[in-house]
Design a protein around this motif. Sequence first.
Motif, mmCIF file in Angstrom:
data_model
loop_
_atom_site.group_PDB
_atom_site.id
_atom_site.type_symbol
_atom_site.label_atom_id
_atom_site.label_comp_id
_atom_site.label_asym_id
_atom_site.label_seq_id
_atom_site.Cartn_x
_atom_site.Cartn_y
_atom_site.Cartn_z
ATOM 1 N N ARG A 146 13.251 -53.433 24.945
ATOM 2 C CA ARG A 146 13.463 -52.643 23.729
ATOM 3 C C ARG A 146 13.051 -53.394 22.466
ATOM 4 O O ARG A 146 12.855 -52.781 21.421
ATOM 5 C CB ARG A 146 14.928 -52.192 23.613
ATOM 6 C CG ARG A 146 15.385 -51.161 24.625
ATOM 7 C CD ARG A 146 14.643 -49.848 24.576
ATOM 8 N NE ARG A 146 14.559 -49.204 23.305
ATOM 9 C CZ ARG A 146 15.395 -48.291 22.840
ATOM 10 N NH1 ARG A 146 16.418 -47.905 23.560
ATOM 11 N NH2 ARG A 146 15.209 -47.743 21.660
ATOM 12 N N VAL B 158 6.634 -50.952 23.732
ATOM 13 C CA VAL B 158 7.647 -50.057 24.299
ATOM 14 C C VAL B 158 8.133 -49.083 23.231
ATOM 15 O O VAL B 158 8.322 -47.890 23.486
ATOM 16 C CB VAL B 158 8.822 -50.858 24.905
ATOM 17 C CG1 VAL B 158 9.969 -49.952 25.308
ATOM 18 C CG2 VAL B 158 8.335 -51.677 26.099
ATOM 19 N N LEU C 272 8.894 -44.256 21.068
ATOM 20 C CA LEU C 272 10.324 -43.993 20.943
ATOM 21 C C LEU C 272 10.666 -43.697 19.489
ATOM 22 O O LEU C 272 9.942 -44.108 18.579
ATOM 23 C CB LEU C 272 11.133 -45.206 21.420
ATOM 24 C CG LEU C 272 10.915 -45.640 22.870
ATOM 25 C CD1 LEU C 272 11.709 -46.909 23.162
ATOM 26 C CD2 LEU C 272 11.300 -44.525 23.823
ATOM 27 N N ILE D 266 13.010 -45.343 30.043
ATOM 28 C CA ILE D 266 12.321 -46.446 29.369
ATOM 29 C C ILE D 266 12.257 -47.582 30.385
ATOM 30 O O ILE D 266 13.298 -47.974 30.932
ATOM 31 C CB ILE D 266 13.073 -46.928 28.108
ATOM 32 C CG1 ILE D 266 13.362 -45.777 27.146
ATOM 33 C CG2 ILE D 266 12.284 -48.035 27.403
ATOM 34 C CD1 ILE D 266 14.324 -46.133 26.025
#
Length: 192
Positions: A31, A36, A40, A103
């Motif tokens: 995260r 990544v 998001l 995720i």
Amino acid sequence: MALHPDFPLTTDRLRLRPFTRGDVDAVFGYRGREDVARYLFDPPLSREECALAIQQRTAQTGFAEEGDRIVLAVETLDDGKLVGEVSLIWRSVDARQGEMGWIFHPAFQGRGYASEAANAMLDLGFTGGDLHRIFARCDARNEPSWRLMERLGMRREAHFREHALFKGGWDEEFYYAILRKEWLSLRHSVAD
């Protein structure tokens, strides 16, 4: 319809379990990454932000009312390595609908873990949760995510073009969904 599953959920290679405070470093490992966070809503998270997120997730283990979510850590059975997370949100009580998401750490992508974990969450939602329809959504540029939805047997129901501002630009989103009867049919055809 309340849903309070017994954990962990296990698949052939994975264990899906509630998050614990000891997961902070592993979650920060993915995260905290720009690649990544790209698709998001959140930017890359700091270690402290990951600790707060984990604190919230430890209680997100069942459905009691609309809007509740189940967010689970995904770890490998062979070595207990946390490789990602999956979620199921109870979006509508009356329409018995949920939304699924995932995720995964890029180092563990391409091994089928996301498919395996997402299938377990579909099973949880349709059998344990008695949901009628589960949908998922992603940025239209996130090809690995929408390809996963297609592998799960979900159909693309919508392509929203420039419908919202997202990280300084116009967002395009794909919505995919699968009905309980379709999921059950797929499960039976695989078992035959």
